[in-house]
Scaffold this motif. Structure first.
Motif, PDB file in Angstrom:
ATOM      1  N   PHE A 161       0.835  -1.199   0.000  1.00  0.00           N
ATOM      2  CA  PHE A 161       0.000   0.000   0.000  1.00  0.00           C
ATOM      3  C   PHE A 161       0.870   1.249   0.000  1.00  0.00           C
ATOM      4  O   PHE A 161       1.913   1.308   0.655  1.00  0.00           O
ATOM      5  CB  PHE A 161      -0.902  -0.013   1.231  1.00  0.00           C
ATOM      6  CG  PHE A 161      -1.966   1.045   1.227  1.00  0.00           C
ATOM      7  CD1 PHE A 161      -3.005   1.003   0.309  1.00  0.00           C
ATOM      8  CD2 PHE A 161      -1.945   2.077   2.143  1.00  0.00           C
ATOM      9  CE1 PHE A 161      -3.998   1.970   0.298  1.00  0.00           C
ATOM     10  CE2 PHE A 161      -2.929   3.050   2.153  1.00  0.00           C
ATOM     11  CZ  PHE A 161      -3.956   2.990   1.224  1.00  0.00           C
ATOM     12  N   GLN A 162       0.424   2.301  -0.726  1.00  0.00           N
ATOM     13  CA  GLN A 162       1.236   3.520  -0.875  1.00  0.00           C
ATOM     14  C   GLN A 162       0.387   4.668  -1.438  1.00  0.00           C
ATOM     15  O   GLN A 162      -0.797   4.515  -1.723  1.00  0.00           O
ATOM     16  CB  GLN A 162       2.412   3.239  -1.823  1.00  0.00           C
ATOM     17  CG  GLN A 162       2.014   2.682  -3.163  1.00  0.00           C
ATOM     18  CD  GLN A 162       3.207   2.178  -3.974  1.00  0.00           C
ATOM     19  OE1 GLN A 162       3.855   2.965  -4.669  1.00  0.00           O
ATOM     20  NE2 GLN A 162       3.499   0.895  -3.878  1.00  0.00           N
ATOM     21  N   ASN A 163       1.025   5.828  -1.521  1.00  0.00           N
ATOM     22  CA  ASN A 163       0.458   7.007  -2.207  1.00  0.00           C
ATOM     23  C   ASN A 163      -0.791   7.571  -1.536  1.00  0.00           C
ATOM     24  O   ASN A 163      -1.783   7.860  -2.206  1.00  0.00           O
ATOM     25  CB  ASN A 163       0.140   6.688  -3.671  1.00  0.00           C
ATOM     26  CG  ASN A 163       1.344   6.235  -4.457  1.00  0.00           C
ATOM     27  OD1 ASN A 163       2.477   6.527  -4.104  1.00  0.00           O
ATOM     28  ND2 ASN A 163       1.099   5.497  -5.531  1.00  0.00           N
ATOM     29  N   ARG A 164      -0.768   7.758  -0.237  1.00  0.00           N
ATOM     30  CA  ARG A 164      -1.935   8.299   0.447  1.00  0.00           C
ATOM     31  C   ARG A 164      -1.523   9.393   1.438  1.00  0.00           C
ATOM     32  O   ARG A 164      -0.380   9.491   1.872  1.00  0.00           O
ATOM     33  CB  ARG A 164      -2.687   7.207   1.226  1.00  0.00           C
ATOM     34  CG  ARG A 164      -3.319   6.103   0.375  1.00  0.00           C
ATOM     35  CD  ARG A 164      -4.320   6.638  -0.605  1.00  0.00           C
ATOM     36  NE  ARG A 164      -5.072   5.577  -1.270  1.00  0.00           N
ATOM     37  CZ  ARG A 164      -4.655   4.888  -2.325  1.00  0.00           C
ATOM     38  NH1 ARG A 164      -3.451   5.118  -2.819  1.00  0.00           N
ATOM     39  NH2 ARG A 164      -5.431   3.966  -2.874  1.00  0.00           N
ATOM     40  N   LYS A 165      -2.504  10.219   1.812  1.00  0.00           N
ATOM     41  CA  LYS A 165      -2.363  11.187   2.888  1.00  0.00           C
ATOM     42  C   LYS A 165      -2.989  10.565   4.127  1.00  0.00           C
ATOM     43  O   LYS A 165      -4.094  10.011   4.055  1.00  0.00           O
ATOM     44  CB  LYS A 165      -3.076  12.491   2.515  1.00  0.00           C
ATOM     45  CG  LYS A 165      -3.006  13.563   3.581  1.00  0.00           C
ATOM     46  CD  LYS A 165      -3.766  14.823   3.137  1.00  0.00           C
ATOM     47  CE  LYS A 165      -2.951  15.657   2.185  1.00  0.00           C
ATOM     48  NZ  LYS A 165      -3.569  17.006   1.976  1.00  0.00           N
ATOM     49  N   ALA A 166      -2.304  10.625   5.273  1.00  0.00           N
ATOM     50  CA  ALA A 166      -2.793   9.939   6.468  1.00  0.00           C
ATOM     51  C   ALA A 166      -2.588  10.778   7.722  1.00  0.00           C
ATOM     52  O   ALA A 166      -1.655  11.580   7.819  1.00  0.00           O
ATOM     53  CB  ALA A 166      -2.088   8.589   6.634  1.00  0.00           C
ATOM     54  N   ALA A 167      -3.484  10.601   8.689  1.00  0.00           N
ATOM     55  CA  ALA A 167      -3.365  11.220  10.008  1.00  0.00           C
ATOM     56  C   ALA A 167      -3.587  10.139  11.048  1.00  0.00           C
ATOM     57  O   ALA A 167      -4.269   9.136  10.806  1.00  0.00           O
ATOM     58  CB  ALA A 167      -4.391  12.339  10.168  1.00  0.00           C
ATOM     59  N   VAL A 168      -3.003  10.357  12.231  1.00  0.00           N
ATOM     60  CA  VAL A 168      -3.025   9.331  13.281  1.00  0.00           C
ATOM     61  C   VAL A 168      -3.602   9.902  14.572  1.00  0.00           C
ATOM     62  O   VAL A 168      -3.222  10.997  15.015  1.00  0.00           O
ATOM     63  CB  VAL A 168      -1.607   8.778  13.532  1.00  0.00           C
ATOM     64  CG1 VAL A 168      -1.607   7.797  14.706  1.00  0.00           C
ATOM     65  CG2 VAL A 168      -1.067   8.109  12.278  1.00  0.00           C
ATOM     66  N   ILE A 169      -4.507   9.155  15.171  1.00  0.00           N
ATOM     67  CA  ILE A 169      -5.073   9.478  16.482  1.00  0.00           C
ATOM     68  C   ILE A 169      -4.770   8.310  17.418  1.00  0.00           C
ATOM     69  O   ILE A 169      -4.964   7.144  17.048  1.00  0.00           O
ATOM     70  CB  ILE A 169      -6.596   9.701  16.388  1.00  0.00           C
ATOM     71  CG1 ILE A 169      -6.912  10.929  15.529  1.00  0.00           C
ATOM     72  CG2 ILE A 169      -7.213   9.851  17.773  1.00  0.00           C
ATOM     73  CD1 ILE A 169      -8.394  11.106  15.237  1.00  0.00           C
ATOM     74  N   GLU A 170      -4.298   8.631  18.610  1.00  0.00           N
ATOM     75  CA  GLU A 170      -4.029   7.592  19.605  1.00  0.00           C
ATOM     76  C   GLU A 170      -4.796   7.892  20.878  1.00  0.00           C
ATOM     77  O   GLU A 170      -5.186   9.026  21.142  1.00  0.00           O
ATOM     78  CB  GLU A 170      -2.535   7.501  19.905  1.00  0.00           C
ATOM     79  CG  GLU A 170      -1.965   8.758  20.543  1.00  0.00           C
ATOM     80  CD  GLU A 170      -0.481   8.668  20.891  1.00  0.00           C
ATOM     81  OE1 GLU A 170       0.114   7.584  20.726  1.00  0.00           O
ATOM     82  OE2 GLU A 170       0.085   9.686  21.343  1.00  0.00           O
ATOM     83  N   ASN A 171      -5.031   6.853  21.678  1.00  0.00           N
ATOM     84  CA  ASN A 171      -5.716   7.007  22.953  1.00  0.00           C
ATOM     85  C   ASN A 171      -5.030   6.125  23.990  1.00  0.00           C
ATOM     86  O   ASN A 171      -4.386   5.131  23.648  1.00  0.00           O
ATOM     87  CB  ASN A 171      -7.193   6.625  22.814  1.00  0.00           C
ATOM     88  CG  ASN A 171      -8.041   7.098  23.992  1.00  0.00           C
ATOM     89  OD1 ASN A 171      -7.518   7.587  25.001  1.00  0.00           O
ATOM     90  ND2 ASN A 171      -9.349   6.978  23.866  1.00  0.00           N
TER      91      ASN A 171
END
Length: 397
Positions: free
Chosen positions: A336-346
């Motif tokens: 998988f590749q070529n994406r915009k991503a954001a991360v949320i943690e808890n």
């Protein structure tokens, strides 16, 4: 009783569908079942193109005997040696002991691993560009290694301009009488399963699919006969374009996908708030999935479809929540590749999931990852809303 369909003047679909199988390859849910396609070319010589899974062998042999109409079987072409297409080869040889089996060198190496009959006595070993004349029809062969096994090949009938494409252009789903893609609502009812089939079965091998598409572009193709799903005889370019996007890891839709895990509902609440902010910013068709509820095969397919993704996970045993980790590793395994991503943690203490998620995402090619990991400590607070706006702005710009 036989159940066959005429494809062209000399070509018949003689496959069968399985609506009882729950898991394809014992891993992918197939609530709509699956078809196993086999084809019989009736010319001066009779040619069987691939067989079927053992589960539907009874129907298959009734179909084969009906179309042969008492004639012998001259050739069996094996485009793909995976058992869902080759399991009945041994019985074909028992029923038609004079049959010649056509395949490449790797085909027969695998055949000897699966079967104990005298393979060499039946083998016609072909290579790239070789042809087989059956009367009116001339069949030519092209190798498509790693789409998705190393021995995979396609057969092209120059007379009727039919491409027998092996697992390429296949899809999950049983055939319900209509065997042609133009007879069904493919975009509305079949496309999601076609995408899920490609991304999970073939998705890792984008480079190899591109090589196969390049070979196909040099052919004048009127009909595509895959080993699973409907036969294509109209609007072929539309489906080929889908393969072009999927195999280059190009997003299919301009859409935000939110993938989350939540133990007690607080991470879920956070992504719901974010989804609302995205909607306020004008985003449409936002997709939100709980990774604990939805099978990874569907989530992988959705990730291939969408251009922007949010990964939200609690910290669990000082790591990523297991269902989320499984999904991330599946994405990585499928190139998988070529994406915009954001991360949320808890986490309530020692929050660490975000760092580990980003490490996995960073190992993928061309991923634009939002610099700030959004951290929830137990539950979302009012003072964090501006920071959540930051993620929304990143995803919508």
């Amino acid at each position: 009783m036989y159940c066959v369909k005429k494809v062209t003047e000399d070509l018949y679909w003689i496959g069968a569908s399985d609506r009882r199988l729950a898991l394809f390859e014992n891993i992918y849910p197939i609530p709509q079942g699956v078809s196993y396609n086999s084809y019989l070319l009736s010319d001066e010589k009779t040619v069987l193109l691939d067989t079927v899974d053992k589960a539907v062998s009874g129907q298959f042999f009734e179909n084969l005997e009906h179309v042969l109409g008492g004639r012998s079987l001259d050739y069996l072409i094996v485009n793909h040696m995976e058992p869902d297409h080759c399991a009945t080869i041994g019985e074909v040889v028992l029923r038609y002991p004079d049959v010649k089996i056509v395949g490449n060198a790797k085909t027969f190496t695998m055949m000897k691993q699966f079967f104990s009959f005298d393979t060499d006595a039946h083998a016609v070993v072909i290579k790239e560009g070789d042809t087989l004349n059956t009367g009116r029809h001339t069949l030519t062969f092209a190798m498509i290694p790693m789409v998705h096994w190393p021995e995979a090949m396609v057969t092209y009938d120059t007379y009727d301009k039919v491409l027998f494409s092996a697992d390429a252009f296949g899809t999950f789903g049983a055939l319900n009488g209509n065997v042609f893609a133009d007879e069904v609502d493919f975009e509305g009812e079949w496309l999601s399963d076609a995408r899920r089939y490609f991304t999970n079965i073939v998705g890792k091998y984008g480079t190899q699919v591109q090589a196969a598409l390049k070979k196909a572009s040099a052919l004048d193709i009127a009909v595509i006969c895959p080993l699973h799903g409907p036969i294509w005889r109209e609007n072929l370019g539309w489906f080929i374009e889908k393969y072009q996007k999927w195999s280059t890891y190009t997003p299919e839709d301009h859409t935000v996908l939110i993938l989350y895990a939540s133990i007690y509902g607080n991470t879920e609440n956070t992504v719901n708030v974010l989804a609302g902010k995205l909607a306020d910013a004008g985003e449409k068709k936002i997709a939100v999935y709980d990774v604990s509820v939805t099978d990874p095969s569907y989530l992988l397919s959705e990730a291939f479809r969408c251009d922007r993704i949010v990964f939200a996970s609690p910290t669990y045993n000082a790591g990523i929540f297991p269902k989320m980790e499984t999904l991330l590793l599946e994405l990585k395994a499928h190139n998988f590749q070529n994406r915009k991503a954001a991360v949320i943690e808890n986490g309530t203490w020692a929050v660490s999931a975000g760092k580990q998620i980003k490490e996995i995402l960073s190992s993928m090619k061309n991923m634009e990852i939002y610099e700030e990991t959004f951290t929830v400590k137990s539950s979302l607070k009012e003072e964090q809303m501006d920071a959540l706006d930051g993620i929304a702005e990143f995803l919508t710009r």
